[in-house]
Design a protein around this motif. Structure first.
Motif, short mmCIF file in Angstrom:
data_model
loop_
_atom_site.label_atom_id
_atom_site.label_comp_id
_atom_site.label_asym_id
_atom_site.label_seq_id
_atom_site.Cartn_x
_atom_site.Cartn_y
_atom_site.Cartn_z
N LYS A 215 64.05 0.47 36.80
CA LYS A 215 63.69 -0.66 37.65
C LYS A 215 62.31 -0.43 38.23
N ALA A 216 61.48 -1.44 38.12
CA ALA A 216 60.10 -1.35 38.58
C ALA A 216 59.88 -2.19 39.82
N SER A 217 59.06 -1.67 40.72
CA SER A 217 58.68 -2.45 41.89
C SER A 217 57.42 -3.25 41.54
N GLY A 218 57.12 -4.25 42.34
CA GLY A 218 55.89 -4.99 42.14
C GLY A 218 56.08 -6.26 41.34
N SER A 219 55.10 -7.15 41.44
CA SER A 219 55.21 -8.47 40.83
C SER A 219 54.57 -8.55 39.46
N ALA A 220 53.96 -7.45 39.00
CA ALA A 220 53.24 -7.49 37.73
C ALA A 220 54.08 -7.04 36.55
N PHE A 221 55.37 -6.83 36.77
CA PHE A 221 56.22 -6.27 35.71
C PHE A 221 56.14 -7.07 34.43
N SER A 222 56.25 -8.38 34.51
CA SER A 222 56.38 -9.20 33.31
C SER A 222 55.12 -9.25 32.46
N ILE A 223 53.97 -8.90 33.04
CA ILE A 223 52.73 -9.02 32.27
C ILE A 223 52.31 -7.72 31.62
N ASN A 224 53.03 -6.66 31.88
CA ASN A 224 52.67 -5.35 31.32
C ASN A 224 53.71 -4.86 30.32
N ALA A 225 53.23 -4.14 29.34
CA ALA A 225 54.14 -3.45 28.44
C ALA A 225 54.84 -2.32 29.19
N MET A 226 55.97 -1.89 28.64
CA MET A 226 56.74 -0.80 29.23
C MET A 226 57.13 0.17 28.12
N GLY A 227 57.46 1.39 28.49
CA GLY A 227 57.84 2.35 27.46
C GLY A 227 58.77 3.42 27.98
N TRP A 228 59.33 4.14 27.05
CA TRP A 228 60.13 5.33 27.33
C TRP A 228 59.54 6.50 26.54
N HIS A 229 59.38 7.60 27.21
CA HIS A 229 59.01 8.86 26.58
C HIS A 229 60.12 9.86 26.87
N ARG A 230 60.10 10.98 26.17
CA ARG A 230 61.04 12.05 26.49
C ARG A 230 60.36 13.40 26.31
N GLN A 231 60.92 14.38 27.01
CA GLN A 231 60.40 15.74 26.90
C GLN A 231 61.57 16.71 26.84
N ALA A 232 61.70 17.37 25.71
CA ALA A 232 62.72 18.39 25.53
C ALA A 232 62.19 19.74 26.01
N PRO A 233 63.08 20.66 26.34
CA PRO A 233 62.63 21.98 26.81
C PRO A 233 61.70 22.64 25.81
N GLY A 234 60.56 23.09 26.30
CA GLY A 234 59.61 23.79 25.45
C GLY A 234 58.81 22.91 24.52
N LYS A 235 58.94 21.60 24.66
CA LYS A 235 58.23 20.69 23.76
C LYS A 235 57.34 19.75 24.57
N GLN A 236 56.41 19.12 23.87
CA GLN A 236 55.54 18.15 24.51
C GLN A 236 56.27 16.82 24.71
N ARG A 237 55.81 16.08 25.71
CA ARG A 237 56.35 14.75 25.93
C ARG A 237 55.98 13.86 24.74
N GLU A 238 56.94 13.07 24.29
CA GLU A 238 56.71 12.22 23.12
C GLU A 238 57.20 10.81 23.37
N LEU A 239 56.53 9.87 22.71
CA LEU A 239 56.94 8.47 22.81
C LEU A 239 58.28 8.27 22.11
N VAL A 240 59.16 7.55 22.77
CA VAL A 240 60.43 7.16 22.17
C VAL A 240 60.38 5.70 21.72
N ALA A 241 59.99 4.83 22.64
CA ALA A 241 59.96 3.40 22.34
C ALA A 241 59.06 2.69 23.34
N ALA A 242 58.54 1.55 22.92
CA ALA A 242 57.72 0.73 23.81
C ALA A 242 58.02 -0.75 23.54
#
Length: 120
Positions: free
Chosen positions: A23-50
């Motif tokens: 859940k995002a605060s603010g009124s600009a939510f609908s005009i911006n893209a959103m995404g999910w990243h993940r970071q496993a132990p010992g690994k770099q953060r990676e894009l999951v979906a956008a």
């Protein structure tokens, strides 16, 4: 400044499902893209979906066909439905808001993350 709060993480057996919410605060939510990243132990953060402001999506190859990103602009919320989970999906999952409407717009803000643990 946008604030993002993730929920829905937890422990699940391999083959199970979870739905993450952000859940995002603010009124600009609908005009911006959103995404999910993940970071496993010992690994770099990676894009999951956008998801773009118009609803276009892209996914990491490792989750295609299993994960679905969606958004509800009336609730300022983005979701990540995760099915057929595998132990290698274990990670902290971070929601992010983008600085523009497109899939590849830069990240503007991060949530604090929610832990997903998939047991074998």
């Amino acid at each position: 400044q946008v604030q993002l709060v993730e929920s829905g993480g937890g422990l699940v057996q391999a083959g199970g499902s979870l739905r993450l919410s952000c859940k995002a605060s603010g009124s600009a939510f609908s005009i911006n893209a959103m995404g999910w990243h993940r970071q496993a132990p010992g690994k770099q953060r990676e894009l999951v979906a956008a998801i773009s402001s118009g609803g276009s999506t892209n996914y990491a190859d490792s989750v295609k066909g299993r994960f679905t990103i969606s958004r509800d602009n009336t609730k300022n919320t983005v979701y990540l439905q995760m099915n057929s989970l595998k132990p290698e999906d274990t990670a902290v999952y971070y929601c992010n808001s983008r600085s523009g409407p497109f899939l590849f717009s830069g990240v503007g803000a991060w949530g604090k993350g929610t832990l997903v643990t998939v047991s074998s």
